[in-house]
Design an enzyme around this catalytic site. Structure first.
Site, short mmCIF file in Angstrom:
data_model
loop_
_atom_site.label_atom_id
_atom_site.label_comp_id
_atom_site.label_asym_id
_atom_site.label_seq_id
_atom_site.Cartn_x
_atom_site.Cartn_y
_atom_site.Cartn_z
N TRP A 155 4.21 -6.35 -47.48
CA TRP A 155 4.20 -7.67 -46.81
C TRP A 155 2.79 -8.18 -46.57
CZ3 TRP A 155 6.72 -3.33 -45.10
CH2 TRP A 155 6.08 -2.60 -44.09
N GLU A 196 8.48 -8.41 -39.95
CA GLU A 196 8.39 -8.14 -38.51
C GLU A 196 9.76 -7.83 -37.91
OE1 GLU A 196 5.82 -7.40 -36.95
OE2 GLU A 196 4.34 -8.05 -38.42
N THR A 254 11.41 0.30 -36.00
CA THR A 254 11.58 1.04 -37.25
C THR A 254 10.21 1.32 -37.87
OG1 THR A 254 13.60 -0.22 -37.52
CG2 THR A 254 12.90 1.05 -39.42
N GLY A 310 19.81 0.14 -39.35
CA GLY A 310 20.22 0.19 -37.94
C GLY A 310 19.99 -1.13 -37.20
N TYR A 311 20.45 -1.18 -35.98
CA TYR A 311 20.35 -2.40 -35.15
C TYR A 311 20.75 -3.62 -35.99
CZ TYR A 311 17.40 0.69 -32.34
OH TYR A 311 16.90 1.74 -31.61
N TYR A 339 7.55 -10.37 -28.70
CA TYR A 339 6.72 -9.66 -29.66
C TYR A 339 6.75 -10.34 -31.04
CZ TYR A 339 5.65 -6.71 -33.53
OH TYR A 339 5.14 -6.29 -34.71
N ASP A 373 3.71 -4.53 -29.14
CA ASP A 373 4.83 -3.64 -29.44
C ASP A 373 4.53 -2.28 -28.81
OD1 ASP A 373 2.93 -2.49 -31.07
OD2 ASP A 373 4.10 -2.60 -32.92
N CYS A 415 -8.89 10.87 -31.79
CA CYS A 415 -9.95 10.14 -31.06
C CYS A 415 -11.28 10.22 -31.79
CB CYS A 415 -10.08 10.67 -29.64
SG CYS A 415 -8.56 10.47 -28.67
N CYS A 452 -11.58 7.33 -34.01
CA CYS A 452 -11.19 6.04 -33.43
C CYS A 452 -12.40 5.14 -33.22
CB CYS A 452 -10.48 6.25 -32.09
SG CYS A 452 -10.02 4.68 -31.32
N CYS A 475 -13.18 3.66 -24.56
CA CYS A 475 -11.82 4.02 -24.16
C CYS A 475 -11.82 4.71 -22.79
CB CYS A 475 -11.17 4.92 -25.21
SG CYS A 475 -9.49 5.42 -24.78
N THR A 503 20.91 4.31 -29.72
CA THR A 503 19.97 4.23 -28.60
C THR A 503 20.60 4.79 -27.32
OG1 THR A 503 19.36 2.16 -29.62
CG2 THR A 503 18.27 2.71 -27.54
N1 ADE Z 1 4.39 -2.85 -37.05
C1 ADE Z 1 4.97 -4.03 -36.79
N2 ADE Z 1 4.39 -5.03 -37.46
C2 ADE Z 1 3.39 -4.45 -38.18
C3 ADE Z 1 2.44 -4.95 -39.07
N3 ADE Z 1 2.40 -6.25 -39.37
N4 ADE Z 1 1.58 -4.08 -39.59
C4 ADE Z 1 1.63 -2.78 -39.28
N5 ADE Z 1 2.51 -2.26 -38.47
C5 ADE Z 1 3.39 -3.07 -37.90
#
Ligand code: ADE
Length: 354
Positions: A28, A41, A47, A85-86, A124, A142, A198, A201, A207, A300
């Site tokens: 995507w 999304e 998921t 799912g869902y 979200y 998220d 870490c 990171c 942090c 769930t």
């Molecule tokens: N999780 C939800 N949307 C995402 C995205 N666009 N890129 C990476 N992880 C994600």
């Protein structure tokens, strides 16, 4: 809670530079359209990325545009979603496609506020689509982002309001979509729930939890709703031609609109329950019921155990929501994962019986 301007600038520079170097190549991200961003999304809600990739690719081949999706049969749409799912996500996506097609421009609304008016698009998802597809500087919080921010600001159990406030202050005007994706990706790959990396990171020097030594305690556990255990009996009725008797579940609620071998919740005597199910559907049973191995599935809020019984049968009411299907017809119906396993076991047992 305000963040010093210098800190905001440092965090943005560090994470976006890291993202430019390390962003995953995901389907995507190849060619972004509001439609492809929206579908990805929705699929990515609850998921994992690895699970979503093949579904996303198949979906885009089957329904390459919002108008093709709007015109598709609901059964085809649910079939393409089978296993993710869902399922309300798929039904909402179908409804949203029809709404978008009817808009004057046949285009998606381009602000988070307007996107939220569509079925299945909440706080979200509207933030993710608006920032990634339309460049609106809005946050998208998220589960991954919640963890990253809780650690960055060393917060044990931040409220939704606090998270939104922090996330809003951090989103840069010039690259809001990249920023939101970078935060999600950091949570998925580096700032993981267990054994976070870490040392690699880009934000570790700013942090709070890293400095305080509280990374493994942030965020604290969220209080989850109770999970209940439930037992189900499934009647796998087969006619002399080897067809299966299946019914469609009500549109609303758990696994809404999916097909199944007639199933009721019961931990009672299997043979008696099977007799009751048969009667409900006008099925005449020939011979005794054979048990198949139990199938377990975790939803769930429900830890489900299915006890399947195979019976030779005839009769059965043929309606829009119930009837006999050949093996091939069954394969074209949207079926819950547990039912696919039950049906696979029934086919295997038929193949092995004398
Ligand atoms: N999780 C939800 N949307 C995402 C995205 N666009 N890129 C990476 N992880 C994600």
């Amino acid at each position: 809670m305000s963040i010093p301007t210098q800190t905001v600038r440092r965090l943005r520079d560090a994470l976006l530079t890291h993202f430019d170097r390390h962003a995953r190549h995901l389907p995507w991200r190849r060619r972004r359209t509001p439609y492809s961003v929206w579908i990805s999304e929705i699929m990515l809600q609850q998921t994992r990325v690895e699970t979503v990739i093949p579904y996303f690719e198949r979906w885009m081949r089957a329904f390459p545009s919002v108008s093709i999706l709007a015109d598709a049969d609901e059964r085809e749409v649910l079939k393409a979603w089978e296993g993710l799912g869902y399922y309300s996500r798929a039904r909402n996506a179908h409804r949203t496609a029809k709404i978008v097609r009817e808009r004057p421009s046949a285009r998606f609304p381009d602000s988070a506020a307007r996107l939220r008016e569509l079925p299945g698009i909440g706080e979200y998802t509207s933030g993710a689509i608006a920032s990634i597809a339309f460049g609106e500087p809005v946050p998208a919080v998220d589960g991954n982002v919640r963890r990253v921010l809780s650690r960055l600001f060393d917060l044990e159990r931040p409220s939704g309001g606090t998270l939104r406030e922090l996330a809003t202050a951090l989103v840069p005007e010039d690259r809001p979509g990249d920023w939101n994706e970078a935060l999600m990706e950091l949570g998925a790959l580096v700032c993981t729930p267990r054994n976070p990396r870490c040392v690699s990171c880009p934000l570790s020097s700013d942090c709070g939890a890293f400095e305080a030594g509280t990374v493994s305690e942030r965020p604290g556990p969220r209080s989850r709703g109770k999970v209940r255990a439930a037992s189900f009996v499934s009647l796998v009725a087969r006619d002399p031609a080897g067809r299966f008797f299946v019914t469609r579940r009500p549109a609303e609620g758990l696994l809404g609109g999916l097909w199944e071998c007639p199933t009721v919740e019961s931990d009672g005597d299997g043979a008696r329950v099977v007799g009751g199910i048969a009667e409900d559907h006008g099925l005449r049973l020939a011979g005794g019921a054979r048990t198949l191995p139990e199938v377990r599935h975790a939803f769930t809020h429900i830890r489900a155990t299915y006890r399947p019984f195979v019976v030779d049968a005839s009769g059965g009411s043929e309606t829009e929501d119930s009837g006999w299907r050949t093996s091939e017809e069954l394969d074209a119906l949207p079926l819950p994962v547990a039912q696919q396993r039950i049906i696979a076991a029934a086919r295997a047992s038929a193949a092995h019986s004398p």
